[in-house]
Design a protein around this motif. Structure first.
Motif, PDB file in Angstrom:
ATOM      1  N   SER A  18     -42.242  -8.684   3.657  1.00 27.39           N
ATOM      2  CA  SER A  18     -42.781  -8.712   5.026  1.00 27.39           C
ATOM      3  C   SER A  18     -43.962  -7.751   5.130  1.00 27.39           C
ATOM      4  O   SER A  18     -44.211  -6.966   4.218  1.00 27.39           O
ATOM      5  CB  SER A  18     -41.722  -8.270   6.035  1.00 27.39           C
TER       6      SER A  18
ATOM      7  N   PHE B 125     -43.262 -15.332   5.614  1.00 26.05           N
ATOM      8  CA  PHE B 125     -43.618 -15.631   7.010  1.00 26.05           C
ATOM      9  C   PHE B 125     -44.797 -16.594   7.140  1.00 26.05           C
ATOM     10  O   PHE B 125     -45.188 -16.923   8.236  1.00 26.05           O
ATOM     11  CB  PHE B 125     -43.886 -14.272   7.690  1.00 26.05           C
TER      12      PHE B 125
ATOM     13  N   THR C  41     -47.921 -19.693  10.488  1.00 28.91           N
ATOM     14  CA  THR C  41     -46.825 -18.721  10.337  1.00 28.91           C
ATOM     15  C   THR C  41     -45.543 -19.320  10.923  1.00 28.91           C
ATOM     16  O   THR C  41     -45.583 -20.253  11.723  1.00 28.91           O
ATOM     17  CB  THR C  41     -47.138 -17.357  10.976  1.00 28.91           C
TER      18      THR C  41
ATOM     19  N   GLY D  71     -39.902 -14.512  10.176  1.00 30.28           N
ATOM     20  CA  GLY D  71     -39.874 -15.702   9.319  1.00 30.28           C
ATOM     21  C   GLY D  71     -39.844 -15.465   7.816  1.00 30.28           C
ATOM     22  O   GLY D  71     -39.671 -16.419   7.047  1.00 30.28           O
ATOM     23  N   SER D  72     -39.976 -14.217   7.360  1.00 27.66           N
ATOM     24  CA  SER D  72     -39.903 -13.975   5.907  1.00 27.66           C
ATOM     25  C   SER D  72     -38.524 -14.337   5.349  1.00 27.66           C
ATOM     26  O   SER D  72     -38.409 -14.732   4.188  1.00 27.66           O
ATOM     27  CB  SER D  72     -40.192 -12.506   5.585  1.00 27.66           C
TER      28      SER D  72
END
Ligand code: ADP
Ligand code: ASP
Ligand code: MG
Length: 371
Positions: free
Chosen positions: A43, A138, A149, A154-155
């Motif tokens: 991230s 992400f 994105t 979202g990672s």
């Protein structure tokens, strides 16, 4: 013979500064030297994504989402390169890759895109060459070549979809907490770590707002049969929470608060909240997740910041005595509280200023008092 592959994901607090990046590099190198191929999803450093969004807000109250995506994808590109350099300094070969280079193909919904396909050819080639592969979390690329994105947090999704596409052994989500607890351990000191958590319960906890594992990532893990765990970056692998594919028991699993919500009036233009609508109250107001939207202050409609606090576990909705205990605990804080049940979750709508007290009260009434 090729080696078994693992995917590790490190969140923003784990790579917040150079010292921590070096520590993460050492953890990755230890995994590599124990005999695995390693793919790392990283991230953005610390609060970088919020800082980039705040910069955009100074320029424009409602920046275009295409430009926002290009901007916020930068955070993960910074951390991936620094982490690759730190690993190289420890004597292991490493290469970093953007989401696009990693073959994360998404739809075109900027700021909240969904992964449609993963073609991790360059990652596989790097592994075949003996590299540790570092991937920017992400982010992805649409079929028209635009950077997208995957929504806040979202990672985790990047890590799970890559685990599936590479056929890796398991995915380890590493953060500042050593697993999933019965409530947020920062808010509820009596919360305890869950060693083994059924996947469906993990999904319910995540949907109710517990941040440690992202709901979309857990859905992807279920779809693709990915083995997943949550660990502390500061501890060796294996000491955290294992997410298991067994059915949930009927007991209360945990309490979760979601403090990123707001209520908008019935006349609000719902199309503006694409992908962020969480529910509708009987009085017509809509519950919206504000995290992937422009700041509240810039909206054309008045929005009220709000929180939900939920008890997860079938008992909360099916056992009248448990339900009574929950309602009693929450109404002692707010007598006019509104509640609803969905699936195995009982949720209360509370003023944001009451979220932490309500989380503690529910944990005390439904978990501590039954131990
Ligand atoms: P990262 O930045 O590494 O992705 P997150 O902030 O997304 O980490 O998730 C970790 C945080 O989740 C912890 O700092 C903790 O305060 C919070 N959290 C909320 N609910 C829970 C829970 N039930 N168990 C563990 N952590 C939780
Ligand atoms: N950096 C992004 C965020 O802050 C993605 C992530 O941390 O997973 O939401
Ligand atoms: Mg997270």
């Amino acid at each position: 013979m090729s080696r078994a592959c693992v995917v590790q994901k490190y969140g923003g607090s784990s790579v917040a500064d150079v010292t921590r990046i070096r520590a993460v590099a050492a953890r990755i190198v230890a995994t590599r030297r124990s005999g695995f191929d390693v793919v790392v999803v990283v991230s953005a450093m610390g609060n970088t994504t919020n800082e980039l969004l705040a910069l955009a807000e100074q320029i424009s109250p409602s920046p275009g989402r295409r430009e926002l995506d290009l901007l916020i994808s930068v955070g993960e590109r910074v951390s991936m390169t620094l982490l690759a350099m730190a690993i190289q300094e420890l004597g292991e070969p490493a290469q970093s890759f953007t989401g696009s280079q990693s073959g994360i193909i998404t739809d075109t919904r900027h700021v909240n895109a969904a992964v449609e396909e993963v073609r991790p050819y360059r990652i596989q080639r790097a592994l075949d060459e003996g590299q540790i592969a570092i991937v920017a979390g992400f982010q992805g690329v649409s079929r028209t070549g635009e950077v997208t994105t995957l929504g806040r947090g979202g990672s985790d999704t990047t890590a799970v979809v890559l685990t599936a596409a590479l056929g890796a052994e398991y995915c380890e989500i590493c953060s500042d907490v050593d697993g999933v607890y019965t409530a947020d351990p920062r808010t509820v000191s009596a919360a305890s770590k869950i060693d083994e958590l059924p996947l469906d319960s993990a999904i319910d906890m995540a949907q109710a707002g517990s941040k440690v594992l992202l709901a979309e990532a857990l859905h992807q893990a279920k779809t693709h049969g990915v083995t997943l765990s949550a660990s502390a970056t500061a501890k060796p692998s294996g000491s955290g929470t294992r997410v298991v594919p067994t059915p949930p028991s009927s007991n209360i699993v945990g309490i979760a608060a979601d403090i990123g919500l707001c209520l908008v009036p019935p006349e609000a233009p719902l199309a503006e909240f694409d992908g962020s609508i969480r529910g509708r109250l009987p009085d017509g107001r809509t519950l919206v997740d504000e995290r992937n939207l422009p700041p509240l202050a810039t909206w054309a409609v008045p929005a009220r910041p709000i929180a939900t606090v939920s008890a997860i576990g079938r008992e909360a909705v099916s056992n009248p005595a448990v339900f009574e205990r929950a309602v009693h605990a929450v109404t002692a804080i707010d007598p006019d509280v509104c509640w609803w049940s969905h699936g195995q979750t009982l949720s209360f709508l509370v003023d944001r200023s009451h979220a932490a007290d309500t989380e503690r009260a529910l944990h005390n009434a439904l978990i501590v008092s039954t131990l």
